[in-house]
Design an enzyme around this catalytic site. Structure first.
Site: not given
Lengths: 488, 271
Positions: B102, B224, B252
């Site tokens: 991320s 995602d 995610h």
């Protein structure tokens, strides 16, 4: 503690009463007073109850087979994916999570969610059960609370910043401390990566960074240049760059240096004194920033406070200078002389180093004044001061003692050094002066009082001046344009 | 190996945990927004046999030193990137495999472009150089979405300060709260969480991608919402020589939902 016993209609036995009110577990599930969902470990809904469908207006087909997160509004999705799911996986449970469900018709539905994970015998997650509660009412007052809290936080930052600025600027004694504090406070208030204050260098057309962190993209900037700092000064308004893209459009030459310095955004706020800019407060940011009006307003207020402090200090310095200097010649006045002389005598006594005081009185000044007028006399005094400045050593103090009397304090002056100064003064004064006829010659009668401390009592300033004055008088008596030395 | 005092400070500040084979190639896992190094639990365990495994918490998250949270430093991802470089420096790691999930994918990009010398490979899991849509670029979100996310954060933290603040301030009268906190991996100070969210979701690091010189693997999940496939493709197109793999894992957080697949992909790339 007593537990209330459920009361059932008369005549029915207990079991039949429950049957009447809870016909089946399935009904209990479908029409429970909360929404109820079961999801697979990958987040896809496998089962949902009637209550959930009734509240949201979705059909069963629209929910089953979809990821639960996809039913949420985007903000909640972000929150759910980044914060709730990890906790659920690590701890097996989340409670009272506030989310917002998008509905096919009508307003989004604020909900509170409890989820638990059920694992199989092997410890692997099998499914997640989620209870959903309508939080519409709760959300309304929570939002009010939230907005009130945010407003309070913003105004707290503002008040704290301005209080700190007022206190720091109020206590500041020099221009340097004001500019340093301004850069520091702005940096903290806006979470800036760094900040600096730039002031114009006299008669150079250049703005130079004088405080705060080193200017990351150029210590000095031409006032005519295509730079945000220069533009803020010229246009007397805040100039902002939100991103390197914006820099590329507005100030193309700045984009690459900014990015190379790991910076993305900047603000340049002019320090406006009576609408005339006297400098610029510059803040730099490590990421793109969309500056909001209240941020810019605080920026301007901070700059104004800083400007006022700078003005006060400059005024104070002017007043101090006026109080201690002769208005006509700019030389030290008797007050400053007294102070410097006392300092010099003390230092000499303490370190046992010689010092001297030179007293001089102009010969022939009265005639110039009488015949050419006071204005010409004043001009001659100004010229004499300039010549004195050229004749003494840089560390010496020259004071105007009276009408045409001057005193020079020479610290750390061995016997011949003071005599050399006196001789240079004598030679400088007797040079012809423009617009003064040769028939009105000007010379100086000089007295030098040399003091060589040997310990013991430190002489009073007045005493030394008196001795130098007496020596000067002797020069006058002996024919003027000369110096007389006395050792004390 | 001797560790200097300042190195110890760095290791403590970021709650750095080192395990695995001390002589193996170092692999560093950086967690994303919203959680802590705990997210890597099931992935890291797949590397301990032959790698030196380094886990850490970003300042403000997990068991990091909250007092080290300087809003100016952490107002951009550069602050986090500097911490990563300091950790690599403190442990004197070379030829590092950096795995960033991320937002930490971008933190790794910034660290590796600022000082590539210690990096051997970058693995970017669900990266996004910019979350906001822009002219000619689909990041997936509008400004209003990010504001809604911040609302969501705040709504979930309304009761936080009263319950948790005493613990942060070391209130020994309620030790049970301290226990609760240490088991709540993903809790953090709401002010920090909000600031980190802003910095994460409002940053734009598209320019930095082209400067990456470290060999890069991009791992993208299916479905995602936070980092859509188009964004993964954009990152792949922007980093010369990079490799893009779209995994069957959904959501995610493949490091939690499908650690096995993530381990296999990283291992394939490293051999």
């Amino acid at each position: 503690m007593t537990i209330p016993v459920p009361h059932f209609p008369a005549g029915a036995d207990d079991a039949a009463g429950i049957e009447l009110f809870e016909p089946s577990l399935e009904d209990l599930y479908e029409h429970a007073p909360c929404g109820y969902l079961t999801t697979a470990p990958n987040g896809v809904v496998v089962k949902v109850n009637e209550t959930f469908l009734a509240w949201t207006g979705y059909s069963r087909d629209q929910v089953v087979g979809q990821p639960f997160a996809s039913l949420l509004n985007v903000g909640s999705q972000l929150f759910y994916d980044t914060r709730c799911l990890p906790v659920l996986r690590l701890e097996g449970e989340v409670r009272e999570v506030a989310l917002v469900l998008d509905r096919p018709h009508g307003r989004p539905l604020p909900i509170l969610v409890n989820s638990i994970r059920r694992a199989g015998d092997d410890g692997q997650p099998r499914l997640v059960r989620t209870a959903v509660f309508d939080a519409t009412r709760r959300q309304d007052y929570e939002r009010d609370l939230l907005f009130a809290r945010r407003a309070a936080e913003r105004s707290e930052v503002r008040v704290r910043t301005l209080q700190e600025a007022a206190a720091t600027f109020g206590a500041a004694k020099s221009e340097e401390s004001v500019t340093a504090a301004l850069a520091e406070i702005a940096c903290a208030a806006f979470d800036a990566t760094c900040a600096t204050v730039m002031l114009p260098v006299t008669d150079s057309g250049i703005l130079r960074a004088v405080a705060g962190a080193a200017h990351p993209v150029g210590e000095s900037v031409s006032i005519d240049s295509q730079r945000p700092e220069a533009e803020a000064l010229r246009r007397a308004t805040v100039v902002t760059i939100s991103s390197v893209d914006e820099a590329e459009r507005m100030f193309p030459a700045l984009a690459e240096p900014l990015h190379a310095a790991r910076l993305e955004a900047m603000t340049a706020t002019p320090l406006l004194a009576d609408d005339a800019p006297m400098g610029v407060l510059v803040c730099f940011f490590g990421r793109r920033r969309d500056f909001e009006e209240d941020e810019l307003a605080l920026n301007r207020t901070l700059a104004r406070l800083g400007t006022q402090a700078l003005q006060r200090i400059r005024l104070q310095e002017q007043l101090e200078h006026l109080a201690l200097h002769d208005k006509l010649t700019g030389l030290a006045n008797r007050e400053l002389l007294q102070y410097r002389l006392a300092q010099a005598l003390f230092a000499a006594g303490r370190h046992l180093r010689p010092m001297s005081v030179i007293f001089l009185d102009l010969d022939g000044f009265k005639a110039i004044n009488d015949q050419l007028g006071h204005a010409a006399g004043d001009a001659v005094l100004v010229e004499v001061s300039a010549r004195l400045r050229g004749a003494v050593r840089p560390s010496d103090t020259i004071a105007r003692f009276g009408g045409d009397e001057f005193v020079v304090v020479c610290e750390d002056a061995a016997a011949d050094a003071a005599v050399a100064v006196a001789e240079r003064i004598r030679m400088a004064i007797r040079q012809p002066i423009a617009h003064v006829p040769v028939a009105l010659p000007l010379t100086a009668s000089i007295g030098v009082a040399r003091h060589r401390p040997i310990g013991g009592r430190i002489p009073e300033p007045d005493e030394v001046v008196l001795q130098a004055d007496a020596a000067m008088y002797q020069s006058k008596e002996s024919g003027k344009d000369r110096y007389t030395v006395v050792d004390i | 190996m001797s560790v200097s005092a300042s190195a110890l400070d760095v290791l403590r500040r970021n709650n750095v945990n080192v395990s695995g084979d001390a002589s193996g190639r170092p692999i560093v896992f950086a967690h994303g927004f919203g959680c802590s190094q705990q997210m890597w639990r099931d992935v890291a365990s797949g590397f301990v046999t032959d790698h030196r495994v380094v886990l850490f918490d970003h300042v403000g998250a997990g068991d990091s030193d909250l007092s080290a949270y300087d809003r100016r430093k952490y107002d951009s991802l550069h602050g986090y990137a500097d911490d990563v470089l300091e950790i690599l420096d403190a442990l004197d790691l070379r030829d590092v495999v950096y795995v960033g999930h991320s937002v930490s994918a971008m933190v790794g990009v910034l660290a590796a472009t600022h000082d590539p010398s210690r990096f051997g490979a970058l693995v970017l899991v669900g990266p996004s150089p910019r979350y906001l849509n822009d002219v000619g670029y689909v990041g997936g979100f509008d400004q209003a979405d990010i504001e809604a996310m911040l609302d969501s954060l705040d709504a979930n933290y309304l009761g936080w300060s009263s319950a948790m603040a005493p613990v942060m301030m070391g209130n020994s009268e309620r030790p049970e709260l301290a226990d609760e906190l240490t088991t709540s991996f993903c809790l953090s100070d709401p002010a920090i969480a909000r600031h980190f969210a802003r910095v994460t979701f409002l940053s734009d690091n598209r320019r930095d991608l082209a400067r990456v010189t470290t060999p890069t693997l991009i791992l993208q999940c299916t479905d995602d919402v936070i980092a859509p496939l188009t964004v993964g493709q954009y990152v792949h197109d922007s980093i010369a020589g990079s490799e893009l793999v779209v995994m069957s894992a959904t959501g995610h957080c493949p490091n939690m939902s499908d650690p096995g697949q993530l381990i296999a992909q990283i291992r394939t790339h490293l051999t």
